[in-house]
Write an enzyme that holds these catalytic residues in place. Structure first.
Site, PDB file in Angstrom:
ATOM      1  N   GLY A   1       0.891  -1.193  -0.020  1.00 13.92           N
ATOM      2  CA  GLY A   1       0.147  -0.092  -0.005  1.00 13.92           C
ATOM      3  C   GLY A   1       0.880   1.147   0.123  1.00 13.92           C
TER       4      GLY A   1
ATOM      5  CB  CYS B   1      -6.323  23.994  20.829  1.00 10.69           C
ATOM      6  SG  CYS B   1      -7.086  25.328  19.950  1.00 10.69           S
TER       7      CYS B   1
ATOM      8  CE1 TYR C   1      -2.622   3.044   5.998  1.00 11.99           C
ATOM      9  CE2 TYR C   1      -0.476   2.639   5.159  1.00 11.99           C
ATOM     10  CZ  TYR C   1      -1.548   2.146   5.331  1.00 11.99           C
ATOM     11  OH  TYR C   1      -2.024   0.805   4.988  1.00 11.99           O
TER      12      TYR C   1
END
Length: 380
Positions: A245, A321, A356
């Site tokens: 992949g 944050c 990914y």
């Protein structure tokens, strides 16, 4: 104005590299793409001419393939924890090979297949208790949620279940393997499958190494292909499959964003960019600094001085944050790529963003706008 973050996919480059991988593999070895790495429609279409099919790992991936390639059966359906609905969807889609993870999953598939009047062709996923030397991510070779023990696999192979046809073995024991390690793992899998089950089909998985610290490095496909050719010569009459992949698509992708601010804190420089790990999760997930290029922008539209990095460590962060929103770290500004500094308003392009990346990102955190997607090489 800072441009909106964007992904760029070099599909022409992807096709060239995929064709080279295909050419390095001998006859008798089928090449599947593990679409979990990146299911972008453009990427799947670009790969379609160079692979023998796609490996899906969820009902959602099955639906995605059906939308992109109507009437084409997925080559393989793998992944742990398949629901009855997903198994039934695989049967309806005509999946060519089910990678079955446990005796219970096999029996559930048998009931569904017999009830629908079809036969499911199965590879038994086996977790062989062997060391996986050199793996960055170990998926087997020790207690694992993936696959079944050799004893359970042998017991499954002896079952006579209506609706089930055992075709062979699947094993994916580790990721991040260089060609010699991947070849050694493949040999272990093939020899066990041939000896214990006389398996005619063996899928040795993926996991080919990708080195984020050296973007120019590549997995040695010719050497790996030669090793697989040797295995086929030793065990004739068999079909081998591999299902990479990341190693197929990682190099074709780029994440391009703009520098919002540059500031100093405690003797260190922080470069704040638009976007962040909610768009591009890879460096946080892998715990590395993502390779990047700085594209300077000479213009500065504000009447006050333009902030720019100086001496000292530099950390590139996003808009979230959380202190975990880190894309790259440079221990000393002297190690920055050309032009050797980063200024507010510059563009930064992160490479090796084709696998990914967006698809594993926590994209709804803070509800920032998503990136845009483009084809080609990123522009300044």
């Amino acid at each position: 104005m800072t441009p909106r973050p964007s992904y760029w996919y070099d599909l022409a480059g992807l096709e060239t590299s995929a064709a080279a991988v295909r050419a390095a593999l001998p006859p008798g070895v089928e090449l599947l793409y593990a679409m979990k790495a990146n299911p972008d429609p453009g990427i799947l279409r670009a790969l379609a001419a160079h692979v023998d099919g796609f490996e899906a790992a969820s009902g959602g991936e099955l639906r995605h393939l059906a939308e992109l390639f109507p009437g084409t059966a997925p080559a393989a359906f793998g992944g742990p924890g398949k629901t009855d609905a997903e198994l039934a969807a695989g049967l309806a889609a005509g999946v060519r090979r089910f990678h079955v993870e446990s005796p219970t999953e096999l029996r559930r598939l048998a009931l569904l297949a017999a009830g629908s009047g079809v036969v499911a062709d199965v590879l038994l996923r086996v977790n062989l208790p062997v060391p996986v030397d050199g793996a960055v991510l170990v998926m087997g070779g020790r207690p694992s949620p993936f696959g079944m023990s050799p004893d359970d696999a042998l017991a499954c192979a002896r079952l006579d279940l209506p609706g089930i046809r055992i075709r062979g073995v699947h094993a994916h024991l580790g990721s991040g393997l260089a060609a010699p390690g991947a070849a050694a793992v493949a040999r272990t899998i093939v020899e066990w499958a041939a000896k214990e089950l006389d398996a005619r089909e063996v899928n040795v998985g993926g996991g080919m190494a990708v080195d984020y610290t050296d973007p120019a490095a590549r997995f040695d496909w010719p050497a790996y292909g030669a090793a697989l050719a040797g295995l086929l010569a030793e065990h004739p009459g068999r079909t081998l499959r591999i299902e990479p992949g990341r190693a197929l698509t990682v190099y074709c992708g780029y994440y391009r964003t703009g520098v919002l601010d540059v500031k100093r804190s405690g003797g260190e420089w922080f470069v704040v960019v638009a976007g962040g790990t909610h768009h591009f999760r890879t460096p946080a997930a892998k715990g590395h600094s993502q390779p990047f290029t700085v594209l300077p922008r000479p213009e500065w539209d504000h009447p006050f001085p333009r902030p720019v990095t100086g001496a000292g460590p530099v950390t590139i962060v996003g808009q979230l944050c959380t202190p975990k929103d880190v894309l790259a770290r440079v221990p000393d500004a002297a190690g920055l790529p050309a032009p050797g500094r980063i200024a507010a308003g510059d563009t930064i392009v992160f490479g090796m963003a084709g696998a990914y990346a967006w698809n594993i990102s926590h994209r709804d955190f803070l509800m920032h706008d998503p990136p845009t997607f483009r084809t080609g090489l990123p522009e300044n």
